[in-house]
Design a protein around this motif. Sequence first.
Motif, short mmCIF file in Angstrom:
data_model
loop_
_atom_site.label_atom_id
_atom_site.label_comp_id
_atom_site.label_asym_id
_atom_site.label_seq_id
_atom_site.Cartn_x
_atom_site.Cartn_y
_atom_site.Cartn_z
N ARG A 26 5.00 1.72 -3.81
CA ARG A 26 3.89 1.68 -2.86
C ARG A 26 3.32 3.07 -2.62
N ALA A 27 4.20 4.04 -2.49
CA ALA A 27 3.75 5.42 -2.26
C ALA A 27 3.01 5.98 -3.46
N ALA A 28 3.47 5.64 -4.67
CA ALA A 28 2.80 6.14 -5.88
C ALA A 28 1.39 5.58 -5.98
N LEU A 29 1.24 4.27 -5.74
CA LEU A 29 -0.09 3.67 -5.77
C LEU A 29 -1.01 4.34 -4.75
N ALA A 30 -0.50 4.50 -3.53
CA ALA A 30 -1.31 5.10 -2.47
C ALA A 30 -1.70 6.53 -2.81
N GLU A 31 -0.76 7.28 -3.35
CA GLU A 31 -1.05 8.68 -3.67
C GLU A 31 -2.15 8.79 -4.72
N GLU A 191 -1.74 9.51 -12.11
CA GLU A 191 -0.62 10.28 -12.63
C GLU A 191 0.71 9.89 -11.99
N THR A 192 0.71 9.65 -10.66
CA THR A 192 1.97 9.37 -9.99
C THR A 192 2.51 8.01 -10.39
N THR A 193 1.63 7.02 -10.47
CA THR A 193 2.04 5.70 -10.94
C THR A 193 2.52 5.78 -12.39
N ARG A 194 1.82 6.53 -13.19
CA ARG A 194 2.19 6.69 -14.60
C ARG A 194 3.59 7.30 -14.72
N ALA A 195 3.87 8.33 -13.91
CA ALA A 195 5.17 8.99 -13.96
C ALA A 195 6.29 8.03 -13.55
N LEU A 196 6.02 7.22 -12.54
CA LEU A 196 7.03 6.28 -12.08
C LEU A 196 7.33 5.23 -13.15
N LEU A 197 6.29 4.74 -13.78
CA LEU A 197 6.47 3.73 -14.83
C LEU A 197 7.17 4.29 -16.06
#
Length: 204
Positions: A26-31, A191-197
């Motif tokens: 959730r935080a990655a999507l929001a960021e 970028e943040t979502t990409r890194a998490l995935l």
Amino acid sequence: MARRVVVALLGPVTWSPPGIDPVDWRAALAEDVVDLFATLNEVETAVAVTPEDRWLADAVVWPDTAVHEVPEPTPNAVFAALAGTGYDQAAVVAGDAPDVPGLTIGKLLRPLTTRPVAVAPVEGDGPGLLGVAARLPVPTWLPPLDLDTARPAAVRAAAPRPGDLAVTPAWRRLRGPADLAFLDPAVEGWETTRALLSGSGRPR
């Protein structure tokens, strides 16, 4: 020139990929959505959260980003929170669309020169909206909207005239496993979502 604001509504996220902590997801999507908003031209940007989710806003906003606390995570609550702030137009966009192009958000605002309300659907056949834009103060005919369940046809049915609502290009939200397949690694952003995935984790 009209004073315009685009607000990221950081509402509940009901799904996260297997093996990824739902809070981190959730935080990655929001960021990523907030970072995208920072690149938009000719609009001001803000974030809206319920009081219990203030932590999320504080974790992802830029230092000069306004945060509006709302009693419920709906576009109507955000529009009400903007009353008296001096804005002429506002768009409320879901916080789970990390790769949405700035152009798509611009197209959501553009019809407000001639129409009082515009909606951007979610891609696909299911319910939901990517976002809602309206002139302020919001028309009294605008029904209560939930970005997860609303459909453009229901909004149009509430309008005095069909032409009072503009329907702008759709975009995807990451609400289930099928949505991940449409993420394009060649597209800049998220970028943040990409890194998490990818397994490298969310920067902290």
